[in-house]
Design a protein around this motif. Structure first.
Motif, PDB file in Angstrom:
ATOM      1  N   HIS A 234     -27.212 -31.734  -3.746  1.00 51.37           N
ATOM      2  CA  HIS A 234     -27.216 -30.274  -3.627  1.00 51.37           C
ATOM      3  C   HIS A 234     -25.988 -29.654  -4.297  1.00 51.37           C
ATOM      4  O   HIS A 234     -26.106 -28.693  -5.072  1.00 51.37           O
ATOM      5  N   ASN A 235     -24.815 -30.177  -4.024  1.00 51.64           N
ATOM      6  CA  ASN A 235     -23.606 -29.639  -4.643  1.00 51.64           C
ATOM      7  C   ASN A 235     -23.300 -30.271  -5.993  1.00 51.64           C
ATOM      8  O   ASN A 235     -22.517 -29.707  -6.773  1.00 51.64           O
ATOM      9  N   LEU A 236     -23.904 -31.422  -6.252  1.00 50.28           N
ATOM     10  CA  LEU A 236     -23.720 -32.044  -7.557  1.00 50.28           C
ATOM     11  C   LEU A 236     -24.410 -31.252  -8.660  1.00 50.28           C
ATOM     12  O   LEU A 236     -23.869 -31.123  -9.770  1.00 50.28           O
ATOM     13  N   ILE A 237     -25.597 -30.733  -8.394  1.00 48.32           N
ATOM     14  CA  ILE A 237     -26.387 -30.082  -9.439  1.00 48.32           C
ATOM     15  C   ILE A 237     -25.611 -28.967 -10.151  1.00 48.32           C
ATOM     16  O   ILE A 237     -25.531 -28.949 -11.390  1.00 48.32           O
ATOM     17  N   PRO A 238     -25.022 -28.002  -9.437  1.00 53.50           N
ATOM     18  CA  PRO A 238     -24.284 -26.951 -10.172  1.00 53.50           C
ATOM     19  C   PRO A 238     -23.084 -27.503 -10.933  1.00 53.50           C
ATOM     20  O   PRO A 238     -22.752 -27.002 -12.009  1.00 53.50           O
ATOM     21  N   ALA A 239     -22.446 -28.547 -10.405  1.00 59.54           N
ATOM     22  CA  ALA A 239     -21.334 -29.169 -11.134  1.00 59.54           C
ATOM     23  C   ALA A 239     -21.852 -29.852 -12.397  1.00 59.54           C
ATOM     24  O   ALA A 239     -21.249 -29.735 -13.478  1.00 59.54           O
ATOM     25  N   ALA A 240     -22.950 -30.570 -12.256  1.00 57.28           N
ATOM     26  CA  ALA A 240     -23.523 -31.270 -13.400  1.00 57.28           C
ATOM     27  C   ALA A 240     -23.926 -30.282 -14.492  1.00 57.28           C
ATOM     28  O   ALA A 240     -23.656 -30.505 -15.684  1.00 57.28           O
ATOM     29  N   ARG A 241     -24.531 -29.207 -14.097  1.00 57.91           N
ATOM     30  CA  ARG A 241     -24.942 -28.219 -15.097  1.00 57.91           C
ATOM     31  C   ARG A 241     -23.724 -27.608 -15.780  1.00 57.91           C
ATOM     32  O   ARG A 241     -23.711 -27.434 -17.015  1.00 57.91           O
ATOM     33  N   ALA A 242     -22.695 -27.301 -15.014  1.00 60.01           N
ATOM     34  CA  ALA A 242     -21.479 -26.722 -15.591  1.00 60.01           C
ATOM     35  C   ALA A 242     -20.804 -27.687 -16.557  1.00 60.01           C
ATOM     36  O   ALA A 242     -20.141 -27.255 -17.514  1.00 60.01           O
ATOM     37  N   MET A 243     -20.972 -28.993 -16.328  1.00 55.57           N
ATOM     38  CA  MET A 243     -20.352 -30.001 -17.179  1.00 55.57           C
ATOM     39  C   MET A 243     -21.255 -30.422 -18.343  1.00 55.57           C
ATOM     40  O   MET A 243     -20.951 -31.367 -19.061  1.00 55.57           O
ATOM     41  N   GLY A 264     -31.668 -25.656 -12.920  1.00 56.58           N
ATOM     42  CA  GLY A 264     -31.552 -25.539 -14.367  1.00 56.58           C
ATOM     43  C   GLY A 264     -31.544 -26.845 -15.127  1.00 56.58           C
ATOM     44  O   GLY A 264     -31.493 -26.835 -16.368  1.00 56.58           O
ATOM     45  N   ILE A 265     -31.578 -28.005 -14.423  1.00 56.21           N
ATOM     46  CA  ILE A 265     -31.624 -29.287 -15.124  1.00 56.21           C
ATOM     47  C   ILE A 265     -32.776 -30.126 -14.574  1.00 56.21           C
ATOM     48  O   ILE A 265     -33.266 -29.881 -13.470  1.00 56.21           O
ATOM     49  N   TRP A 266     -33.192 -31.109 -15.331  1.00 61.11           N
ATOM     50  CA  TRP A 266     -34.322 -31.938 -14.929  1.00 61.11           C
ATOM     51  C   TRP A 266     -33.959 -32.810 -13.735  1.00 61.11           C
ATOM     52  O   TRP A 266     -32.884 -33.393 -13.686  1.00 61.11           O
ATOM     53  N   ASP A 267     -34.888 -32.895 -12.796  1.00 58.92           N
ATOM     54  CA  ASP A 267     -34.717 -33.711 -11.595  1.00 58.92           C
ATOM     55  C   ASP A 267     -35.577 -34.956 -11.754  1.00 58.92           C
ATOM     56  O   ASP A 267     -36.805 -34.884 -11.778  1.00 58.92           O
ATOM     57  N   PHE A 268     -34.912 -36.124 -11.870  1.00 53.64           N
ATOM     58  CA  PHE A 268     -35.603 -37.394 -12.059  1.00 53.64           C
ATOM     59  C   PHE A 268     -35.332 -38.295 -10.854  1.00 53.64           C
ATOM     60  O   PHE A 268     -34.428 -39.132 -10.857  1.00 53.64           O
ATOM     61  N   PRO A 269     -36.111 -38.167  -9.785  1.00 55.19           N
ATOM     62  CA  PRO A 269     -35.830 -38.928  -8.557  1.00 55.19           C
ATOM     63  C   PRO A 269     -36.383 -40.342  -8.609  1.00 55.19           C
ATOM     64  O   PRO A 269     -37.367 -40.630  -9.295  1.00 55.19           O
ATOM     65  N   LEU A 270     -35.747 -41.244  -7.856  1.00 49.76           N
ATOM     66  CA  LEU A 270     -36.413 -42.497  -7.558  1.00 49.76           C
ATOM     67  C   LEU A 270     -37.686 -42.186  -6.785  1.00 49.76           C
ATOM     68  O   LEU A 270     -37.744 -41.212  -6.026  1.00 49.76           O
TER      69      LEU A 270
END
Length: 440
Positions: A234-243, A264-270
């Motif tokens: 949940h908190n990784l996604i906005p960081a990942a997008r910003a990076m 805003g980014i692709w979600d590739f779950p197990l």
């Protein structure tokens, strides 16, 4: 040339033919890369511009990258399969080099999620300042200088063969107290910056000045990762997008349906896949079969072959219901570990051998899958998402995708986290345990 893919080698064609053929199944056998033990390709063979201390270099576009195109009207989608490896590094087991060779042999491009601390020697461990932990702390080991050298050599060759180098971040902290699931977006951004820095300064941190650089700018090449223990998305996604990330592979309990973007980014779950002989499903990862079969302790040696066969058959069952059904991309997560005598490594290799040569199958990296998704008609993707797990179009692909749908996502099925633990149209069964990965 295979449907929906063309290979773009550009001005690097002559070099690419000498550095390995780990592409899609459209590659020809004559393009096979060097055998293990042959001289590894290095950045000196390509025009290069050193970056920083010379640990990395800009050497031009990555070889062996397929050029995606949009599906034509009525065209059946390729069956994408992504094999990915958490905490990729080369140690005495030599599993990194083993699976590079497997990829070359069966024309499978893969994603290697590198743990940044594997490029940081133990004597420099205090350079790592992990969120909510003391400087130099890590729940997985740091490397020694020779281990860094061996890992860098594998990373160099893997990238030149067309594989992706993603991130598994650094210290692998799990749990509800101070693990990655509790981290803020700002803390995740710090973790990502540090993972990049360890890759971009491995020469300074090891003193290995005479080694060739990694032939890529990691700040540009790093476009996705998988969080330790599959926690904290949940908190990784906005960081990942910003990076600058384009995808994240950290969520669990995914259903075998066509992916969507989150934040805003692709979600590739197990993904939940069958466990043969049982009435539950588990995640498409070696650790989860281990945990359900023997726990994380050493299991009964007499059962190892049976356990490996069960994982192999479970992965093939998950693959087949996608391949014969909705053609949703199939994701497999693994570790360079010899758990239960290496039976899971044998299982994965068997699956790669079995599926990557099948008609219409593309064994690709997550980055390559994101490339393909990015060029598709949004309306076509929306329509693909209406197919449930294992559901093939009732009147065939020609009718199903024969007319271009409007570019709207309104008709897509919404699979929430709650839905992920429910069943998926295959057998009505839930998986036994929400087993997250807790060890490398």
């Amino acid at each position: 040339m295979a449907a929906a893919w063309r290979f773009a080698l550009g001005g690097l064609a002559a070099l690419a033919l000498t550095t390995g053929a780990s592409g899609c199944s459209g590659m020809t056998p004559g393009d096979a890369g060097p055998e293990e033990g042959a001289a590894l390709p290095n950045a000196v063979e390509r025009p290069s511009r050193l970056i920083g201390d010379g640990s990395t270099a800009e050497t031009g576009p990555q070889p062996r990258q397929p050029k995606p195109r949009r599906l034509g009207p009525g065209e059946k989608p390729p069956q994408f399969v992504v094999f990915s490896w958490d905490g990729a590094g080369e140690d005495g087991q030599k599993l990194f080099s083993r699976f590079r060779a497997v990829g070359r042999k069966y024309h499978a491009t893969m994603t290697y999620f590198l743990s940044g601390v594997y490029l940081l020697p133990y004597g420099k461990r205090e350079l790592y300042d992990p969120p909510r932990h003391a400087a130099g702390a890590s729940d997985i080991g740091f490397n020694d200088v020779e281990g860094v050298r061996d890992t860098v050599r594998q990373l160099r060759g893997a990238w030149l063969e067309g594989n992706e180098i993603g991130t598994h971040f650094n210290g692998h902290f799990c749990g509800s107290d101070d693990g990655v699931g509790t981290w803020t977006t700002e803390e995740w951004m710090s973790e990502i910056r540090q993972a990049e820095s360890f890759v971009k300064r491995w020469k300074t941190n090891t003193g290995l000045r005479n080694e060739p650089p990694l032939p890529f700018d990691y700040s540009k090449e790093l476009v996705g990762g998988r969080a330790p223990c599959l926690e904290g998305q949940h908190n990784l996604i906005p960081a990942a997008r910003a990076m600058g990330f384009r995808y994240d592979a950290s969520s669990i309990g995914g259903r075998q349906v066509w992916p969507r973007r989150t934040g805003g980014i692709w979600d590739f779950p197990l993904q939940d896949i069958p466990v043969p002989g049982e009435d539950f499903e588990t995640l498409s990862m070696d650790y989860n079969f281990l945990a359900n079969q023997s726990g994380i302790t050493k299991g009964d040696p007499s059962l190892r072959d049976e356990w490996g066969d069960q994982m192999r058959d479970g992965l093939l069952a998950g693959f087949n219901r996608a391949y014969r059904g909705n053609r949703a991309p199939f994701f497999v997560g693994d570790h360079f570990e010899s758990w239960n005598g290496g039976t899971y490594m044998h299982a994965v290799e068997s699956v790669i051998k079995t599926v990557c040569g099948k008609k219409g199958v593309r064994c690709v990296s997550f980055k390559q899958l994101a490339d393909w998704l990015d060029v598709q008609d949004p309306g076509v993707l929306a329509k693909l998402r209406t197919l449930d797990v294992g559901e093939a179009p009732k009147k065939g692909w020609g009718r199903f995708l024969g007319n271009r749908p409007a570019a709207s996502h309104a008709s897509t099925r919404k699979a929430s986290g709650k839905d992920a633990g429910k069943r998926d149209g295959s057998d009505g069964k839930a998986r036994r345990a929400d087993v997250r990965r807790a060890a490398e």
